[in-house]
Scaffold this motif. Structure first.
Motif, mmCIF file in Angstrom:
data_model
loop_
_atom_site.group_PDB
_atom_site.id
_atom_site.type_symbol
_atom_site.label_atom_id
_atom_site.label_comp_id
_atom_site.label_asym_id
_atom_site.label_seq_id
_atom_site.Cartn_x
_atom_site.Cartn_y
_atom_site.Cartn_z
ATOM 1 N N ASN A 431 -4.792 20.583 4.803
ATOM 2 C CA ASN A 431 -6.074 20.663 4.704
ATOM 3 C C ASN A 431 -6.553 19.402 4.054
ATOM 4 O OD1 ASN A 431 -7.108 23.218 5.495
ATOM 5 N ND2 ASN A 431 -5.574 24.152 4.267
ATOM 6 N N LEU A 432 -5.623 18.614 3.433
ATOM 7 C CA LEU A 432 -5.905 17.326 2.911
ATOM 8 C C LEU A 432 -6.277 16.467 4.260
ATOM 9 C CD1 LEU A 432 -6.470 15.251 0.781
ATOM 10 C CD2 LEU A 432 -4.074 14.771 0.577
ATOM 11 N N THR A 433 -5.233 16.497 5.064
ATOM 12 C CA THR A 433 -5.384 15.712 6.252
ATOM 13 C C THR A 433 -6.715 15.852 6.953
ATOM 14 O OG1 THR A 433 -3.998 17.034 7.751
ATOM 15 C CG2 THR A 433 -3.049 15.527 6.217
ATOM 16 N N ARG A 434 -7.092 17.217 7.047
ATOM 17 C CA ARG A 434 -8.228 17.770 7.596
ATOM 18 C C ARG A 434 -9.579 16.945 7.083
ATOM 19 N NH1 ARG A 434 -10.047 24.018 7.571
ATOM 20 N NH2 ARG A 434 -10.610 23.413 5.809
ATOM 21 N N GLY A 435 -9.581 17.042 5.609
ATOM 22 C CA GLY A 435 -10.598 16.372 5.011
ATOM 23 C C GLY A 435 -10.800 14.942 5.160
ATOM 24 N N LEU A 436 -9.502 14.214 5.191
ATOM 25 C CA LEU A 436 -9.292 12.874 5.508
ATOM 26 C C LEU A 436 -9.730 12.575 6.716
ATOM 27 C CD1 LEU A 436 -6.228 11.802 3.181
ATOM 28 C CD2 LEU A 436 -8.584 11.524 2.561
ATOM 29 N N GLY A 437 -9.269 13.420 7.591
ATOM 30 C CA GLY A 437 -9.658 13.119 9.063
ATOM 31 C C GLY A 437 -11.292 13.128 9.288
#
Length: 483
Positions: A431-437
């Protein structure tokens, strides 16, 4: 004198202590599902469906809040940059807390933290709806983001640990569909609420959903089967990770036109790199790190997280590009909303049906590659076609279908590379990658349209997203066999 008149035990202070102990146990211990639920053939589906409430609410909130900007400016006499902090403060807090909360959940229990997340998110949503001013609203949004982090850090972990081994990809597809439905309904629901009941109900709508989900989660979510060892959290690591992600996202926001001078973007980017380097050094030396760097070096996890970031960038980039281009051409808000719906609806359709329609023998790696190839074709169309309401649904629908194949398969690859005891940390990283994406997608598309104005801006933004999709494709080619 009778024995009853002179009891030997317990002492007078024991009952309050016992009551306090029971209350502490109730608040800090995960409760088991009812036996009838646990033994039911649909137990894992019920658990995944419960997680979908959080997935739905998170994306509904992400896509609905931007519709409050204009009424907030009017009511609180604010500038556009001031109102933007309603979204920016939420995003910064969410990204900073995802991995630490995932680590805490692995130790304390994922169901427990997920339910607390719902409680915090719901209470903060009610507070946002009652906010007396813009500053108070931003503070309540920060609290709301903490609750969202507690939910999102555990959502993927709860799905993967609830589903049978052969159903993980299908379960992740259902969760992704819940996100897509929330994303699709956001503009429509938000527009209706703002125009009828007012902006406060954009936050108030979360309250009844959150209360229902709390009850459902208590009875339908399974307890954590395997917890990680240790109870201490790397506090310095939390600060370094939060500082790096916050500075990086602020740098992107400034570069895409948030308001401060351009030189501050370079300063923030330098701070983000420095804090990120210090975080990695800390994790390499720490006895109980937030992130196991050895896992990131595996053939699946590191490339999978990078591919996930690129995928969510491609998903959220058009949500900025399309409204700007259609508004520039005189399109009505309702028309824009209907055109945009093609993207999340395609995503939801593919996420729920790909498991049945694609060949059963295809591995997650092959499904990921197939989805990315579809994204490349859709983005090439988006760059080539004029950005009109009549033509945009075709590339947007194809992009949504492709991402609906790619995202669940890629998430399955990532979660299979993570030990069950660290599923919460892994879910936080996903979910961190989702937020950063999301943040990079919004910033990259906005920056592309700032640098290349006019009709060529849309094509430039589409080509920018296509470049990130090509990076995702390279990660699928580089993974090892048997995935």
């Amino acid at each position: 004198m009778s024995v009853r008149e002179h009891p030997a035990a317990p002492p007078p202070q024991a009952p309050p202590t016992a009551t306090g102990g029971r209350l502490r146990t109730l608040l800090t211990t995960e409760r088991a599902r009812p036996e009838a639920v646990r033994r039911h053939p649909w137990a894992w589906r019920l658990a995944v469906g419960t997680v979908c409430f959080g997935a739905f609410m998170g994306q509904l909130d992400a896509s609905i809040v931007t519709l409050t900007y204009q009424p907030l400016r009017t009511e609180f006499h604010s500038t556009p940059a001031g109102v933007e902090w309603v979204s920016l403060a939420y995003l910064l807090t969410l990204v900073a807390f995802l991995v630490p909360v995932g680590r805490i959940s692995d130790v304390r229990g994922r169901k427990l933290m997920y339910l607390y997340g719902f409680a915090v998110f719901t209470a903060a949503s009610a507070a946002c709806g009652l906010a007396p001013g813009l500053a108070a609203l931003v503070v309540f949004r920060v609290v709301q983001a903490v609750g969202a982090a507690m939910m999102q850090a555990n959502s993927v972990a709860l799905v993967t640990t609830s589903a049978p081994p052969g159903k993980m990809r299908a379960a992740l597809g259902i969760q992704a569909a819940g996100q897509a439905v929330g994303l699709a309904l956001g503009p429509t629901v938000g527009g209706a609420l703002v125009s009828t009941l007012g902006w406060r109900w954009v936050f108030g709508v979360n309250v009844p959903i959150g209360l229902f989900a709390l009850v459902a989660g208590h009875y339908l979510l399974p307890r954590t089967r395997k917890c990680a060892a240790g109870s201490r959290i790397d506090g310095l690591g939390v600060l370094l990770l939060g500082g790096s992600t916050t500075a990086g996202l602020l740098a992107l926001s400034v570069a895409s036109g948030l308001g401060p001078p351009a030189w501050t973007a370079l300063l923030l980017a330098t701070a983000a790199v420095a804090a990120g380097w210090a975080f990695l050094r800390r994790q390499a030396r720490c006895a109980r790190p937030l992130v196991d760097l050895a896992l990131l070096r595996t053939q699946r996890l590191g490339p999978g997280l990078l591919a996930g970031l690129c995928g969510y960038l491609v998903l959220f980039g058009p949500l900025v590009l399309v409204p700007v281009e259609l508004a520039r051409r005189g399109g009505a808000p309702l028309t824009t909303g209907l055109v945009l719906t093609a993207l999340p609806l395609g995503f939801a359709l593919a996420a729920t049906t790909a498991e049945r329609l694609l060949p059963a023998g295809w591995s997650d790696r092959l499904r990921s590659r197939f989805g990315v190839l579809g994204c490349l074709a859709a983005l090439a169309l988006l760059a080539a076609l004029p950005p009109t309401a009549a033509l945009l649904p075709l590339p947007l629908g194809l992009l949504g279908l492709s991402l609906g194949v790619f995202v669940p398969a890629n998430n399955a690859l990532v979660m299979r590379a993570i030990p069950t005891s660290s599923a919460g940390t892994g879910g936080g990283m996903v979910n961190l990658t989702r937020g950063l994406g999301t943040a990079v997608g919004v910033a990259a598309v906005t920056l592309a349209m700032h640098l290349v104005p006019g009709d060529a801006g849309a094509a430039t933004a589409a080509l920018t997203m296509l470049a990130f999709a090509a990076v995702a494709l390279l990660t699928t080619l580089g993974r090892g066999p048997g995935e």
